[in-house]
Motif scaffolding. Structure first.
Motif, PDB file in Angstrom:
ATOM      1  N   ALA A 158       0.527  -1.062   0.157  1.00 22.30           N
ATOM      2  CA  ALA A 158       0.318  -0.105  -0.123  1.00 22.30           C
ATOM      3  C   ALA A 158       0.976   1.459  -0.014  1.00 22.30           C
ATOM      4  O   ALA A 158       0.579   2.035  -0.816  1.00 22.30           O
ATOM      5  N   SER A 159       1.406   1.040   0.610  1.00 21.40           N
ATOM      6  CA  SER A 159       2.826   3.097   1.200  1.00 21.40           C
ATOM      7  C   SER A 159       3.271   2.954  -0.434  1.00 21.40           C
ATOM      8  O   SER A 159       4.055   3.592  -0.933  1.00 21.40           O
ATOM      9  N   VAL A 195      -0.210   8.095   3.748  1.00 19.71           N
ATOM     10  CA  VAL A 195      -0.920   7.351   4.975  1.00 19.71           C
ATOM     11  C   VAL A 195      -1.315   6.457   3.758  1.00 19.71           C
ATOM     12  O   VAL A 195      -2.588   6.747   2.592  1.00 19.71           O
ATOM     13  N   GLY A 196      -0.620   5.191   3.767  1.00 20.26           N
ATOM     14  CA  GLY A 196      -1.790   3.726   2.698  1.00 20.26           C
ATOM     15  C   GLY A 196      -2.751   3.445   3.359  1.00 20.26           C
ATOM     16  O   GLY A 196      -2.648   1.912   2.895  1.00 20.26           O
ATOM     17  N   TYR A 197      -3.421   3.705   3.874  1.00 18.17           N
ATOM     18  CA  TYR A 197      -4.927   3.633   4.323  1.00 18.17           C
ATOM     19  C   TYR A 197      -6.327   3.458   2.762  1.00 18.17           C
ATOM     20  O   TYR A 197      -6.159   3.780   2.139  1.00 18.17           O
ATOM     21  N   ARG A 221      -9.216   7.166  -3.659  1.00 20.31           N
ATOM     22  CA  ARG A 221      -8.649   6.618  -5.034  1.00 20.31           C
ATOM     23  C   ARG A 221      -9.477   5.486  -5.231  1.00 20.31           C
ATOM     24  O   ARG A 221      -9.938   4.803  -5.975  1.00 20.31           O
ATOM     25  N   LYS A 222     -10.693   4.839  -4.165  1.00 19.13           N
ATOM     26  CA  LYS A 222     -11.195   3.359  -3.509  1.00 19.13           C
ATOM     27  C   LYS A 222      -9.855   3.034  -4.383  1.00 19.13           C
ATOM     28  O   LYS A 222     -10.648   1.224  -5.676  1.00 19.13           O
ATOM     29  N   ILE A 223      -8.500   2.842  -3.882  1.00 18.45           N
ATOM     30  CA  ILE A 223      -7.822   1.230  -4.765  1.00 18.45           C
ATOM     31  C   ILE A 223      -6.852   0.292  -3.950  1.00 18.45           C
ATOM     32  O   ILE A 223      -6.830   0.408  -2.458  1.00 18.45           O
ATOM     33  N   SER A 224      -7.596  -0.928  -3.706  1.00 21.33           N
ATOM     34  CA  SER A 224      -7.671  -1.893  -3.224  1.00 21.33           C
ATOM     35  C   SER A 224      -6.566  -2.618  -2.606  1.00 21.33           C
ATOM     36  O   SER A 224      -5.529  -1.824  -3.696  1.00 21.33           O
TER      37      SER A 224
END
Length: 248
Positions: A12-13, A114-116, A145-148
């Motif tokens: 994520a990060s 932050v990569g939440y 951006r709703k990126i999982s």
């Protein structure tokens, strides 16, 4: 203005950092990959971080205590957990704050990233509220951006050609092993895949006299895991010998 990515070294990060490099309004030299090491992740995590930093053509800034999770437990004389996450506070949050004081000392302002992900809206709300209360800017590009997390992993693995840390094979996150804020299901995965780390945590519980969970020790939890596994194995063995006439 510095754009500080809290660079744990997970998928994520890493993808958050990539998104910043694609923003034409951000000067690449102002992007900071801030890594606050815990020295307690799976063994190929550092290799992954270095490959990502090189792929993005960004230097990595490391700001840490020089302690691992076990040093932290020893120094505090306690086991961290969901209700007392001093490991996160001391190894990550305090180190981040020290870096921010350094930026202040040289007259720099910053935005934190932050990569939440889109499924972590509670964490986003709490972080946003904390930062707003002290007048800081924080952004959550993946959430917005709703990126999982799964999409981040797929892109890094398939498009960037970078092998993901091995922890992702059995655990959801590339955090410390064990992450003492994980639940019982998480510790079951650690017990199955990282038995040495599980047993080290189990021995630390005995040593300091505190437990990760309020209702059960890791030693007692292991007995449940063993019993469940023996039951599952027995059912599997029986199914090989007992004929089944269902749907015939």
């Amino acid at each position: 203005m510095k754009h500080v990515v809290l660079f744990s070294g997970g998928a994520a990060s890493s993808y958050v950092a990539y998104l910043l490099t694609q923003d034409k309004e951000i000067n690449k030299k102002d992007i900071v990959l801030l890594h606050t090491p815990t020295l307690s992740e799976c063994e190929d995590s550092e290799k992954f971080r270095l490959k990502v930093a090189r792929y993005l053509k960004l230097p990595m800034t490391v700001w840490g205590r020089g302690e691992d999770i076990w040093d932290c437990i020893e120094r505090n004389g306690a086991i961290p957990g969901q209700f007392m996450p001093f490991c996160t506070q001391q190894l990550k949050q305090q180190m981040k704050e020290q870096y921010y004081k350094y930026l202040e000392s040289i007259g720099e302002k910053w935005i934190e990233y932050v990569g939440y992900g889109p499924d972590e809206w509670r964490r986003v709300q709490k972080s946003a509220a904390r930062n707003e209360a002290i007048g800081r800017q924080v952004k959550f590009p993946l959430f917005e951006r709703k990126i999982s997390s799964e999409k981040c992993k797929r892109i890094i693995r398939d498009e960037w050609g970078i092998e993901l840390p091995s922890a992702y094979n059995s655990l959801k996150h590339n955090n410390c092993i064990p992450c003492f804020k994980g639940g019982k299901e998480y510790f079951h995965a650690v017990w199955e895949n990282y038995p040495d780390e599980y047993h080290r945590a189990m021995e630390k519980e005995k040593e300091v006299g505190y437990t990760v969970f309020r209702d059960v020790s890791l030693e007692e939890l292991e007995k449940r895991f063993i019993n469940d596994k023996e039951w599952d194995d027995m059912q599997m063995n029986l199914s090989e010998f007992i004929p089944c006439d269902c749907w015939t």
